[in-house]
Scaffold this active site. Structure first.
Site, PDB file in Angstrom:
ATOM      1  N   PHE A  24      76.340  50.866  19.581  1.00  0.00           N
ATOM      2  CA  PHE A  24      76.354  50.026  20.783  1.00  0.00           C
ATOM      3  C   PHE A  24      77.277  50.677  21.815  1.00  0.00           C
ATOM      4  O   PHE A  24      78.357  51.138  21.482  1.00  0.00           O
ATOM      5  CB  PHE A  24      76.878  48.630  20.409  1.00  0.00           C
ATOM      6  CG  PHE A  24      76.385  47.524  21.307  1.00  0.00           C
ATOM      7  CD1 PHE A  24      75.359  46.684  20.900  1.00  0.00           C
ATOM      8  CD2 PHE A  24      76.961  47.320  22.553  1.00  0.00           C
ATOM      9  CE1 PHE A  24      74.912  45.656  21.720  1.00  0.00           C
ATOM     10  CE2 PHE A  24      76.521  46.302  23.376  1.00  0.00           C
ATOM     11  CZ  PHE A  24      75.499  45.466  22.969  1.00  0.00           C
ATOM     12  N   GLU A  60      79.920  45.493  12.901  1.00  0.00           N
ATOM     13  CA  GLU A  60      79.681  46.117  11.589  1.00  0.00           C
ATOM     14  C   GLU A  60      80.811  47.066  11.172  1.00  0.00           C
ATOM     15  O   GLU A  60      80.864  47.497  10.009  1.00  0.00           O
ATOM     16  CB  GLU A  60      78.355  46.887  11.616  1.00  0.00           C
ATOM     17  CG  GLU A  60      77.104  46.011  11.519  1.00  0.00           C
ATOM     18  CD  GLU A  60      76.792  45.214  12.780  1.00  0.00           C
ATOM     19  OE1 GLU A  60      77.104  45.705  13.881  1.00  0.00           O
ATOM     20  OE2 GLU A  60      76.279  44.092  12.648  1.00  0.00           O
ATOM     21  N   ALA A  82      83.152  50.213  21.352  1.00  0.00           N
ATOM     22  CA  ALA A  82      83.467  49.731  22.701  1.00  0.00           C
ATOM     23  C   ALA A  82      82.847  48.355  22.870  1.00  0.00           C
ATOM     24  O   ALA A  82      81.630  48.196  22.754  1.00  0.00           O
ATOM     25  CB  ALA A  82      82.903  50.693  23.748  1.00  0.00           C
ATOM     26  N   VAL A  83      83.692  47.372  23.087  1.00  0.00           N
ATOM     27  CA  VAL A  83      83.206  46.011  23.329  1.00  0.00           C
ATOM     28  C   VAL A  83      83.537  45.667  24.777  1.00  0.00           C
ATOM     29  O   VAL A  83      84.703  45.678  25.176  1.00  0.00           O
ATOM     30  CB  VAL A  83      83.849  44.995  22.357  1.00  0.00           C
ATOM     31  CG1 VAL A  83      83.104  43.667  22.432  1.00  0.00           C
ATOM     32  CG2 VAL A  83      83.844  45.519  20.930  1.00  0.00           C
ATOM     33  N   ILE A  84      82.493  45.413  25.542  1.00  0.00           N
ATOM     34  CA  ILE A  84      82.664  45.209  26.980  1.00  0.00           C
ATOM     35  C   ILE A  84      82.277  43.775  27.322  1.00  0.00           C
ATOM     36  O   ILE A  84      81.202  43.293  26.931  1.00  0.00           O
ATOM     37  CB  ILE A  84      81.819  46.231  27.768  1.00  0.00           C
ATOM     38  CG1 ILE A  84      82.294  47.649  27.383  1.00  0.00           C
ATOM     39  CG2 ILE A  84      81.957  46.006  29.268  1.00  0.00           C
ATOM     40  CD1 ILE A  84      81.443  48.780  27.917  1.00  0.00           C
ATOM     41  N   THR A  88      79.222  35.852  28.465  1.00  0.00           N
ATOM     42  CA  THR A  88      79.189  34.867  27.382  1.00  0.00           C
ATOM     43  C   THR A  88      80.405  35.063  26.471  1.00  0.00           C
ATOM     44  O   THR A  88      81.081  36.099  26.540  1.00  0.00           O
ATOM     45  CB  THR A  88      77.919  35.055  26.521  1.00  0.00           C
ATOM     46  OG1 THR A  88      78.073  36.283  25.794  1.00  0.00           O
ATOM     47  CG2 THR A  88      76.664  35.104  27.376  1.00  0.00           C
ATOM     48  N   HIS A  90      80.389  35.886  23.569  1.00  0.00           N
ATOM     49  CA  HIS A  90      80.060  36.866  22.529  1.00  0.00           C
ATOM     50  C   HIS A  90      81.169  37.909  22.390  1.00  0.00           C
ATOM     51  O   HIS A  90      81.560  38.274  21.289  1.00  0.00           O
ATOM     52  CB  HIS A  90      78.736  37.544  22.895  1.00  0.00           C
ATOM     53  CG  HIS A  90      78.078  38.237  21.753  1.00  0.00           C
ATOM     54  ND1 HIS A  90      77.595  37.578  20.658  1.00  0.00           N
ATOM     55  CD2 HIS A  90      77.819  39.555  21.540  1.00  0.00           C
ATOM     56  CE1 HIS A  90      77.065  38.444  19.817  1.00  0.00           C
ATOM     57  NE2 HIS A  90      77.197  39.650  20.328  1.00  0.00           N
ATOM     58  N   PHE A 115      92.480  51.798  14.790  1.00  0.00           N
ATOM     59  CA  PHE A 115      91.661  50.952  15.668  1.00  0.00           C
ATOM     60  C   PHE A 115      91.411  51.680  16.982  1.00  0.00           C
ATOM     61  O   PHE A 115      92.262  51.695  17.867  1.00  0.00           O
ATOM     62  CB  PHE A 115      92.397  49.632  15.905  1.00  0.00           C
ATOM     63  CG  PHE A 115      91.564  48.593  16.610  1.00  0.00           C
ATOM     64  CD1 PHE A 115      90.449  48.055  16.004  1.00  0.00           C
ATOM     65  CD2 PHE A 115      91.920  48.142  17.872  1.00  0.00           C
ATOM     66  CE1 PHE A 115      89.685  47.082  16.648  1.00  0.00           C
ATOM     67  CE2 PHE A 115      91.174  47.172  18.523  1.00  0.00           C
ATOM     68  CZ  PHE A 115      90.055  46.639  17.903  1.00  0.00           C
ATOM     69  N   ARG A 129      88.937  55.269  29.659  1.00  0.00           N
ATOM     70  CA  ARG A 129      89.677  55.489  28.405  1.00  0.00           C
ATOM     71  C   ARG A 129      88.909  56.364  27.413  1.00  0.00           C
ATOM     72  O   ARG A 129      89.377  56.618  26.308  1.00  0.00           O
ATOM     73  CB  ARG A 129      89.993  54.130  27.773  1.00  0.00           C
ATOM     74  CG  ARG A 129      91.025  53.366  28.564  1.00  0.00           C
ATOM     75  CD  ARG A 129      90.987  51.857  28.319  1.00  0.00           C
ATOM     76  NE  ARG A 129      92.043  51.200  29.077  1.00  0.00           N
ATOM     77  CZ  ARG A 129      91.994  50.967  30.393  1.00  0.00           C
ATOM     78  NH1 ARG A 129      90.937  51.325  31.093  1.00  0.00           N
ATOM     79  NH2 ARG A 129      93.004  50.380  31.010  1.00  0.00           N
TER      80      ARG A 129
HETATM   81  N1  INI Z   1      78.636  45.498  19.871  1.00  0.00           N
HETATM   82  C1  INI Z   1      79.490  46.397  20.392  1.00  0.00           C
HETATM   83  O1  INI Z   1      79.886  47.358  19.704  1.00  0.00           O
HETATM   84  N2  INI Z   1      79.943  46.244  21.664  1.00  0.00           N
HETATM   85  C2  INI Z   1      79.559  45.200  22.447  1.00  0.00           C
HETATM   86  O2  INI Z   1      79.999  45.125  23.627  1.00  0.00           O
HETATM   87  C3  INI Z   1      78.660  44.246  21.933  1.00  0.00           C
HETATM   88  N3  INI Z   1      78.204  43.140  22.746  1.00  0.00           N
HETATM   89  O3  INI Z   1      78.671  42.990  23.876  1.00  0.00           O
HETATM   90  O4  INI Z   1      77.358  42.363  22.325  1.00  0.00           O
HETATM   91  C4  INI Z   1      78.192  44.423  20.599  1.00  0.00           C
HETATM   92  N4  INI Z   1      77.326  43.556  20.039  1.00  0.00           N
HETATM   93  C5  INI Z   1      76.598  43.858  18.829  1.00  0.00           C
HETATM   94  C6  INI Z   1      77.387  43.520  17.570  1.00  0.00           C
HETATM   95  O5  INI Z   1      78.431  44.445  17.368  1.00  0.00           O
HETATM   96  C7  INI Z   1      76.494  43.566  16.322  1.00  0.00           C
HETATM   97  O6  INI Z   1      75.979  44.859  16.136  1.00  0.00           O
HETATM   98  C8  INI Z   1      75.329  42.554  16.380  1.00  0.00           C
HETATM   99  O7  INI Z   1      75.788  41.257  16.684  1.00  0.00           O
HETATM  100  C9  INI Z   1      74.584  42.508  15.015  1.00  0.00           C
HETATM  101  O8  INI Z   1      75.460  42.077  13.960  1.00  0.00           O
END
Ligand code: INI
Length: 155
Positions: A24, A60, A82-84, A88, A90, A115, A129
């Site tokens: 992702f 995961e 990377a979580v952006i 929502t 989420h 991490f 970054r």
């Molecule tokens: N996963 C990420 O690595 N980064 C994100 O920004 C993200 N967003 O925004 O949804 C994201 N979602 C997927 C998540 O990690 C799982 O793979 C999915 O929910 C299946 O379990």
């Protein structure tokens, strides 16, 4: 008696390292992985002692890191993702559980799990970054991994 200070040096020779990387936001994560590989090799880790494992997303990463750390095959694990933030909640669930799970993987295995998961409000902040204005957190994570392996050997 003088006090004792224990620390870890940055010599990577002989160490085996696994990098767990989310697909992702792959453009950003690939840049982190590239920085981590560069940092490991430049500090003496042999290229053939590094394994890169790809998984779907940051959610995961904890399970993958835990497996790698408990396998006995690696001295350190680096979690790259990377979580952006979107519109929502989420983001909060994924980022929070990822951070908690990566920490748990280290505590349950006694293996350093670094991490290297960016949690940002915008893609621009993440890019900065991952090889941009703010350096490459993957490179920094490699140095932390090596220092922690050597520190733990000294404790
Ligand atoms: N996963 C990420 O690595 N980064 C994100 O920004 C993200 N967003 O925004 O949804 C994201 N979602 C997927 C998540 O990690 C799982 O793979 C999915 O929910 C299946 O379990």
């Amino acid at each position: 008696m003088p006090h004792t200070t224990l620390s870890g040096d940055l010599k990577g020779e002989g160490h085996r390292v696994a990098i767990a990387a989310a697909r992702f936001n792959s453009g950003i994560v690939d840049a982190l992985v590239g920085g981590a590989l560069d940092g490991l090799v430049r500090h003496g880790v042999a290229d053939d002692a590094i394994t890169v494992v790809r998984c779907p997303g940051a959610w995961e990463l904890p399970l993958v890191c835990r497996r790698l750390a408990l396998s006995g095959k690696y001295d350190a694990v680096i979690a790259c993702g990377a979580v952006i933030r979107g519109d929502t909640p989420h983001f909060d669930y994924v980022a929070g559980e990822c951070a908690k799970g990566v920490a748990t993987a280290a505590m349950e295995s006694n293996v350093p799990v670094v991490f290297c998961v960016l949690t940002t409000d915008t893609p621009e902040q993440a890019q900065a970054r991952a090889g941009g204005k703010a350096g490459n957190k993957g490179f920094d994570a490699a140095i932390v991994a090596i220092e922690m392996v050597n520190l733990l050997e000294n404790l």
